[in-house]
Design a protein around this motif. Structure first.
Motif, PDB file in Angstrom:
ATOM      1  N   SER A 256      41.551  50.600  51.123  1.00 44.78           N
ATOM      2  CA  SER A 256      42.838  50.099  51.631  1.00 44.78           C
ATOM      3  C   SER A 256      43.900  50.236  50.550  1.00 44.78           C
ATOM      4  N   GLN A 257      44.908  51.044  50.803  1.00 44.19           N
ATOM      5  CA  GLN A 257      45.971  51.251  49.839  1.00 44.19           C
ATOM      6  C   GLN A 257      46.763  49.965  49.613  1.00 44.19           C
ATOM      7  N   THR A 258      46.990  49.220  50.703  1.00 45.68           N
ATOM      8  CA  THR A 258      47.750  47.967  50.578  1.00 45.68           C
ATOM      9  C   THR A 258      47.014  46.958  49.718  1.00 45.68           C
ATOM     10  N   ASP A 259      45.712  46.770  49.977  1.00 42.67           N
ATOM     11  CA  ASP A 259      44.927  45.815  49.203  1.00 42.67           C
ATOM     12  C   ASP A 259      44.796  46.258  47.753  1.00 42.67           C
ATOM     13  N   ASP A 260      44.639  47.556  47.544  1.00 39.76           N
ATOM     14  CA  ASP A 260      44.524  48.069  46.178  1.00 39.76           C
ATOM     15  C   ASP A 260      45.820  47.831  45.410  1.00 39.76           C
TER      16      ASP A 260
ATOM     17  N   PHE B 279      37.343  45.472  37.479  1.00 40.37           N
ATOM     18  CA  PHE B 279      36.139  45.922  38.187  1.00 40.37           C
ATOM     19  C   PHE B 279      36.417  46.078  39.681  1.00 40.37           C
ATOM     20  N   LEU B 280      37.134  45.113  40.258  1.00 43.89           N
ATOM     21  CA  LEU B 280      37.383  45.129  41.696  1.00 43.89           C
ATOM     22  C   LEU B 280      38.229  46.330  42.111  1.00 43.89           C
ATOM     23  N   SER B 281      39.226  46.678  41.304  1.00 46.81           N
ATOM     24  CA  SER B 281      40.116  47.784  41.672  1.00 46.81           C
ATOM     25  C   SER B 281      39.402  49.127  41.708  1.00 46.81           C
ATOM     26  N   ASN B 282      38.218  49.212  41.107  1.00 48.26           N
ATOM     27  CA  ASN B 282      37.462  50.462  41.084  1.00 48.26           C
ATOM     28  C   ASN B 282      36.284  50.465  42.047  1.00 48.26           C
ATOM     29  N   THR B 283      36.171  49.430  42.858  1.00 51.07           N
ATOM     30  CA  THR B 283      35.074  49.391  43.817  1.00 51.07           C
ATOM     31  C   THR B 283      35.447  50.163  45.083  1.00 51.07           C
TER      32      THR B 283
END
Length: 323
Positions: free
Chosen positions: A216-220, A206-210
């Protein structure tokens, strides 16, 4: 308790009695540990977002645990708590991304949080973004879960050695029964870990699609890496659970073997002593005409017959390998 952490890891404890009406911009994490309703209301007033209660976090519906409301992301996951003690369990933890702040609500203190807090101030990178902070926190949770699984696997391996490789050593009669309790403890722990991993897997998906994480590419990338780690840990937990099931079945089988060995001893003893008992019973009858009663060697011959009737079956069982 309300703990507010700035980007450099400095801590400030807040209380509803404080006259503070606005948080400092450098506060990126607010951690609520066993908050009271008054503390919940205080944080709601500071941030302008609702804080989930303990009852809200216990809801098992995905729509109640993972949702976006008013631009804030609300997520709840089940983490393992008390894994080093005799009674491990699951505790629900809420993660809220609102603006550039992370809010966590928990009613227990998993070791992963303590490890992350200890390392927060020593981190080389400045965590001035809530998504970075959350990704690193989830990474610490995954690392701690891996540690729990490794400890469980080591304990199961040691127990397997005690049960199978040390069978020649003298052990108390209740040894295997005691091992069953330890196996049940490991089964409970690994079961909690698997439930936690399933919960974390749903949260990371769920978080990766928020929108917050996609900015942020790094955080993703870190989030997806942690999700892959969680998937790998789930497979490992399944493997460990299979080892526990095998160990349980094997222990029960060994208990049955030991019990059968005891029953076999009594069965052989009864068969060995049955013929002498028959001979003694025959010559214990009070019939008037029994020729052997008049023999001078009748008594020694009866004793000899009883001994032979016991010795012959005994050596026959030894020859067959039943003893």
């Amino acid at each position: 308790m309300i703990n507010a952490y700035s980007a450099n890891g400095s801590l400030k404890t807040l209380a509803p009695a404080d006259a503070l009406r606005q948080l400092s911009p450098d506060v990126v994490w607010i951690d609520l540990l066993e908050p009271t309703s008054r503390e919940d209301s205080y944080v709601e007033g500071l941030l302008g977002v609702p804080i989930p209660t303990r009852e809200d976090m216990k809801d098992i519906e995905p729509s109640s645990r993972l949702y976006i409301e008013g631009g804030s992301v609300f997520m709840t996951a089940s983490l393992v708590a008390g894994a080093d003690g005799p009674n491990p369990g699951l505790t629900d933890v809420a993660f809220i991304l609102t603006g550039n702040r992370l809010v966590t609500v928990r009613y227990a203190s998993p070791k992963s949080f303590r490890l992350f807090i200890d390392a927060f101030g020593r981190a080389n990178e400045t965590m001035d973004h809530a998504t970075t902070l959350l990704a690193r926190l989830l990474e610490t949770i995954a690392d701690r879960t891996a540690e729990i699984l490794e400890q469980a696997a080591d304990g199961i391996d040691k127990m397997s050695t005690d049960i199978f490789l040390n069978r020649g050593k003298r052990r108390p009669p209740q040894f295997l029964e005691g091992k069953l309790a330890e196996i049940a403890q490991f089964h409970r722990l690994v079961g909690k870990v698997r439930d936690s991993l399933n919960s974390l897997s749903r949260l990371l998906t769920f978080l990766s699609n928020t929108p917050s994480m996609c900015q942020s590419q790094t955080d993703d990338t870190l989030c997806r890496t942690v999700a892959h780690d969680i998937e790998t840990l789930s497979e490992h937990a399944t493997f460990v659970a299979g080892n526990i099931a095998f160990l349980l079945d094997a222990s029960l089988g060994l208990i049955n073997v030991e019990q059968n060995a005891i029953i076999k001893i009594f069965s052989i003893a009864s068969v060995v002593f049955l013929p002498p008992t028959l001979v003694a019973s025959i010559y214990g009858m009070n019939f008037q005409f029994m020729p052997e009663l008049g023999w001078q060697l009748g008594y020694p011959l009866a004793i000899l017959g009883m001994l032979l009737s016991a010795i012959i079956p005994f050596f026959f069982f030894r020859w067959k390998g039943w003893l």
